[in-house]
Each structure stands twice: as C-alpha cells, then as structure tokens.
Design a protein around this motif. Structure first.
Motif, PDB file in Angstrom:
ATOM      1  N   UNK A 284      -8.594  -2.653  18.248  1.00 38.04           N
ATOM      2  CA  UNK A 284      -7.511  -2.675  17.276  1.00 38.04           C
ATOM      3  C   UNK A 284      -6.868  -4.052  17.237  1.00 38.04           C
ATOM      4  N   UNK A 285      -6.733  -4.608  16.021  1.00 28.81           N
ATOM      5  CA  UNK A 285      -5.967  -5.821  15.802  1.00 28.81           C
ATOM      6  C   UNK A 285      -4.791  -5.463  14.913  1.00 28.81           C
ATOM      7  N   UNK A 286      -4.006  -6.471  14.539  1.00 25.73           N
ATOM      8  CA  UNK A 286      -2.843  -6.205  13.691  1.00 25.73           C
ATOM      9  C   UNK A 286      -3.235  -5.661  12.325  1.00 25.73           C
ATOM     10  N   UNK A 287      -4.401  -6.079  11.819  1.00 22.25           N
ATOM     11  CA  UNK A 287      -4.788  -5.719  10.454  1.00 22.25           C
ATOM     12  C   UNK A 287      -6.048  -4.870  10.359  1.00 22.25           C
ATOM     13  N   UNK A 288      -6.840  -4.826  11.406  1.00 30.72           N
ATOM     14  CA  UNK A 288      -8.123  -4.126  11.332  1.00 30.72           C
ATOM     15  C   UNK A 288      -8.335  -3.288  12.591  1.00 30.72           C
ATOM     16  N   UNK A 289      -8.890  -2.087  12.396  1.00 30.08           N
ATOM     17  CA  UNK A 289      -9.303  -1.242  13.511  1.00 30.08           C
ATOM     18  C   UNK A 289     -10.802  -0.972  13.388  1.00 30.08           C
ATOM     19  N   UNK A 290     -11.507  -1.060  14.515  1.00 27.05           N
ATOM     20  CA  UNK A 290     -12.945  -0.796  14.531  1.00 27.05           C
ATOM     21  C   UNK A 290     -13.262   0.201  15.631  1.00 27.05           C
ATOM     22  N   UNK A 291     -14.202   1.076  15.351  1.00 27.29           N
ATOM     23  CA  UNK A 291     -14.641   2.077  16.318  1.00 27.29           C
ATOM     24  C   UNK A 291     -16.159   2.046  16.396  1.00 27.29           C
TER      25      UNK A 291
ATOM     26  N   UNK B 224       0.830  -1.214   0.000  1.00 29.66           N
ATOM     27  CA  UNK B 224       0.000   0.000   0.000  1.00 29.66           C
ATOM     28  C   UNK B 224       0.859   1.257   0.000  1.00 29.66           C
ATOM     29  N   UNK B 225       0.412   2.266  -0.730  1.00 32.31           N
ATOM     30  CA  UNK B 225       1.094   3.551  -0.716  1.00 32.31           C
ATOM     31  C   UNK B 225       0.576   4.460   0.386  1.00 32.31           C
ATOM     32  N   UNK B 226      -0.631   4.172   0.881  1.00 33.82           N
ATOM     33  CA  UNK B 226      -1.199   4.986   1.950  1.00 33.82           C
ATOM     34  C   UNK B 226      -0.507   4.679   3.279  1.00 33.82           C
ATOM     35  N   UNK B 227       0.023   5.685   3.931  1.00 30.02           N
ATOM     36  CA  UNK B 227       0.712   5.492   5.207  1.00 30.02           C
ATOM     37  C   UNK B 227      -0.239   5.113   6.326  1.00 30.02           C
ATOM     38  N   UNK B 228      -1.506   5.449   6.183  1.00 30.81           N
ATOM     39  CA  UNK B 228      -2.471   5.156   7.227  1.00 30.81           C
ATOM     40  C   UNK B 228      -2.936   3.714   7.267  1.00 30.81           C
ATOM     41  N   UNK B 229      -2.492   2.871   6.327  1.00 29.55           N
ATOM     42  CA  UNK B 229      -2.908   1.470   6.309  1.00 29.55           C
ATOM     43  C   UNK B 229      -2.105   0.656   7.306  1.00 29.55           C
ATOM     44  N   UNK B 230      -2.742  -0.348   7.913  1.00 32.11           N
ATOM     45  CA  UNK B 230      -2.054  -1.269   8.809  1.00 32.11           C
ATOM     46  C   UNK B 230      -1.326  -2.370   8.059  1.00 32.11           C
ATOM     47  N   UNK B 231      -1.598  -2.493   6.758  1.00 33.11           N
ATOM     48  CA  UNK B 231      -0.993  -3.543   5.952  1.00 33.11           C
ATOM     49  C   UNK B 231       0.380  -3.094   5.467  1.00 33.11           C
TER      50      UNK B 231
END
Length: 387
Positions: free
Chosen positions: A356-363, A192-199
């Motif tokens: 928050x997990x390693x790959x997904x965040x939920x609010x 991913x090019x987006x810095x905000x991604x957890x991947x």
C-alpha cells in the motif's frame, strides 16, 4: 520522455472529469475574471486543439513524488523507478508541432530529445551516444487516437460532453485562483465520488491567459500535501531561439541510427503485454476501479532481465542493462525488496501479500493474480473475492 509534461495534462481532464457541482471561480490573489468549470474546460480544449496547437513556449518542469513506497534497492538515476520518489526536473522548448526539445538532467549526466522538422536526435551523455531517429517509410506520423477531432464538435460541445459523461463518478469545482511559475492560474478540482478511492482530489492549474495546463497535483486522502505533482517552475510563452532545435553530435561521440514506426514496431514486451491484457479484467467503476491480471514474479524477473540485457547489446541475457530498471538494478532484487515489506493477508478469497502506498494499493495473491488500483486495501481484497 518517461513521464508526462503538463502541456499534455488536458488528457487528464478528458479522462476523469465529471458533472458534479459546478461553481464559479472564487476571488483570490491574483484576481482573474470569473469562469465556471464548463467555461474553463472549453477554454482548455480550445487551447490544446486550435490550429497550430499550443503557443510556443519554454520552461522548466518539476515532478515531485511522495507516495510512501517501500524502500527499493538502488536502481540508478536513469531508471523510471527513480521517479517514484523525490524531485526531478526536465527542461522543455516548444516551437511548433515539429519543433520540440526535452532535456532531462541527472546528477552527472543528461539526456536530450531534439525534434526539428523531419530530423530527430536522442542524445545520452552517460553513454556518449547520439541516436538519429528515422520514421520508417510508409509508417504513419503518429498512432491513431480516439480523441475527438476539431471537425467533430466545438470546444464548448466537447466540454459539455465531458461534464455530462462522467458526473456519476466525479465532482468538479473551481477554487480560488493561484500562481504557478509566476503566472496567475485558475484551479479546477476533480473529486472522486467513490469512498473506496485513495484519491482525495486532483487539482489542475490552467494559465489565466493561454488556458494551457501548467500544473497537476494529486492529493491522497488524509494528506495536506500532494502525493504527486508535476508542473512548471518557470515558463515563458515566447518562441524559443532556433538554436534550441539544432543538434550536432559532439566530437568523439558514438553515432547510431534507429528506424522507428508505429504500424509494425511491436517488440516482444508489447506482444507479451497484449497477451496479459487478454487475460486481464476490471472490477469496480470510476475511481474505485481495480485491474486484475495474471502475474508470476519469477517469470516477470527473468523477462525483465532478458529485455534489459538486449537493450544493452547483450543478446545472451546474462547481464542487466539500462532499459526499464536501470543498468545497476537487479529485477529479482527489486521484487524481493518489495515483497519483503509487503503485509501478509488472507480471506475467503485465499492469501497473498499487500503493498500500500498513498495513492495505489497492490495485492499479489498466492494463486498467481496481481490486483492494482487507487483504492483502499478493503476494496482490493473485495475485488480478490470476485474470481
């Protein structure tokens, strides 16, 4: 089958790949002819779209998840939630488009889906039930998909189109060759090019001879090991024996028939999902996308309990069944368990609880919204402010 077999992993390529740096394959062990990312994409598309489909094969697939999710109440081995941690195996036999067998063993039981021409059976040893599946008359064989057809464009054209379409969000490269299930593979890496991604990156291993995807690994930022992996541990590209596609209900088994169809087979849950989707919105782009939808924990738990009860034959909805959460699971207990481990957060957007997990965040916000994405908590809270 509840989770994807790598045979279908070419869909991952079509969904996420982009035109970042394209580097020829680096020499490694084992040695394979050099192929660029564009060439490998074309090869993968050709392997999965050629007449007759992928070659006959059989093998064992292992799915491993290490997502760092909060501890959940016991959900039973048959629950999809059990696949969110640990390792699980499934055995696959593929003879042709109309010859398929998938067996998913658990600690004490096993489920089998057997398709042979016009016949299909689903066997569940836990309930000693064999279900004969029948397609409704007039129903299409499969739902329509937006995947380009063979007549639309060549594999090379499709590969180039994929590369051109998503380069804004994804960098692609080819790294050293490796081995999967004892077979030499090429490794495509999507970053991913987006810095905000957890991947951090996604690695797709393509068989060096057939170009069939054999493994998919998803790495989270800051982790040396994949947070999620699904791939063959053993595979053979030879036609499986005919007896693998035959099924006779065992003596004493309960035999049922179920008619299925696609054009009018929507149940209440699907209709509810459509209603929710109508109120949902998407914030962000590419790998930093966040889904925002209305959510009420109490209503969700009650609906899940009713659906589970109906699946177990209890229309009154006063007990839990195997559908969705597992026969021994309490949907409300699951929700309470997750929320207890959540972190209270607040901002100009309001307040809520963050998971928050390693790959997904939920609010889950106090004003009744659920925000989910493979993004950092900062990106989630930023999306929460865009009402």
């Amino acid at each position: 089958m509840r989770w994807g077999v790598p045979v279908a992993a070419a869909a991952v390529i079509g969904a996420a790949i982009g035109a970042g740096p394209v580097i020829a394959a680096v020499s490694g062990e084992p040695v394979l002819p050099e192929r660029s990312a564009e060439q490998l994409l074309a090869d993968a598309v050709a392997a999965t779209h050629k007449e007759g489909g992928i070659p006959p094969m059989s093998g064992t697939v292992q799915q491993t998840a290490s997502l760092g999710i909060p501890a959940l109440p016991a959900t039973g081995g048959s629950s999809p939630l059990s696949l969110l941690s640990g390792s699980h195996e499934v055995k696959v036999w593929y003879g042709a488009a109309d010859k398929l067998r998938v067996a998913m063993p658990t600690q004490l039981n096993e489920t089998n889906l057997v398709i042979n021409g016009g016949q299909a059976w689903y066997w569940d040893s836990a309930t000693n039930t064999a279900t004969k599946l029948k397609i409704k008359e007039g129903a299409p064989e499969r739902p329509a998909t937006p995947v380009p057809q063979q007549t639309d464009l060549t594999p090379q054209q499709l590969a180039q189109r994929l590369l051109d379409a998503a380069g804004e969000h994804t960098a692609i490269r080819v790294i050293n060759t490796a081995e999967v299930a004892g077979r030499p593979v090429y490794q495509l890496v999507l970053s991913p090019k987006e810095e905000g991604s957890l991947v951090q990156e996604v690695r797709i291993a393509l068989d060096g001879e057939t170009y069939v995807p054999l493994q998919v690994q998803v790495y989270a930022k800051g982790s040396a090991e994949p947070a999620y992996q699904v791939g063959f541990t053993q595979v053979t590209f030879t036609p499986p024996a005919a007896e693998n596609f035959t099924f006779t209900p065992p003596a004493g088994a309960k035999v049922e028939e179920q008619e299925i169809g696609f054009e009018n087979g929507k149940d209440q849950r699907a209709e509810h999902a459509e209603d929710v989707a109508g109120d949902a919105k998407v914030v962000g782009e590419g790998w930093a996308t966040v889904a925002v939808l209305p959510f009420d924990a109490d209503t969700f738990a009650k609906d899940a309990q009713k659906d589970a009860a109906k699946a177990s034959g209890n229309e009154s909805g006063d007990q839990h069944g195997p559908d969705g959460f597992g026969a021994d699971a309490d949907p409300q207990a699951l929700i309470d368990g997750v929320l207890q481990s959540a972190t209270p957060v607040s901002g100009t957007w309001g307040s809520g609880k963050l998971i928050k997990t390693k790959l997904v965040t939920a609010l889950l916000t106090d004003d009744g919204r659920l925000l989910v994405g493979a993004v950092t908590p900062e990106e989630i809270t930023k999306a929460a402010g865009l009402k």
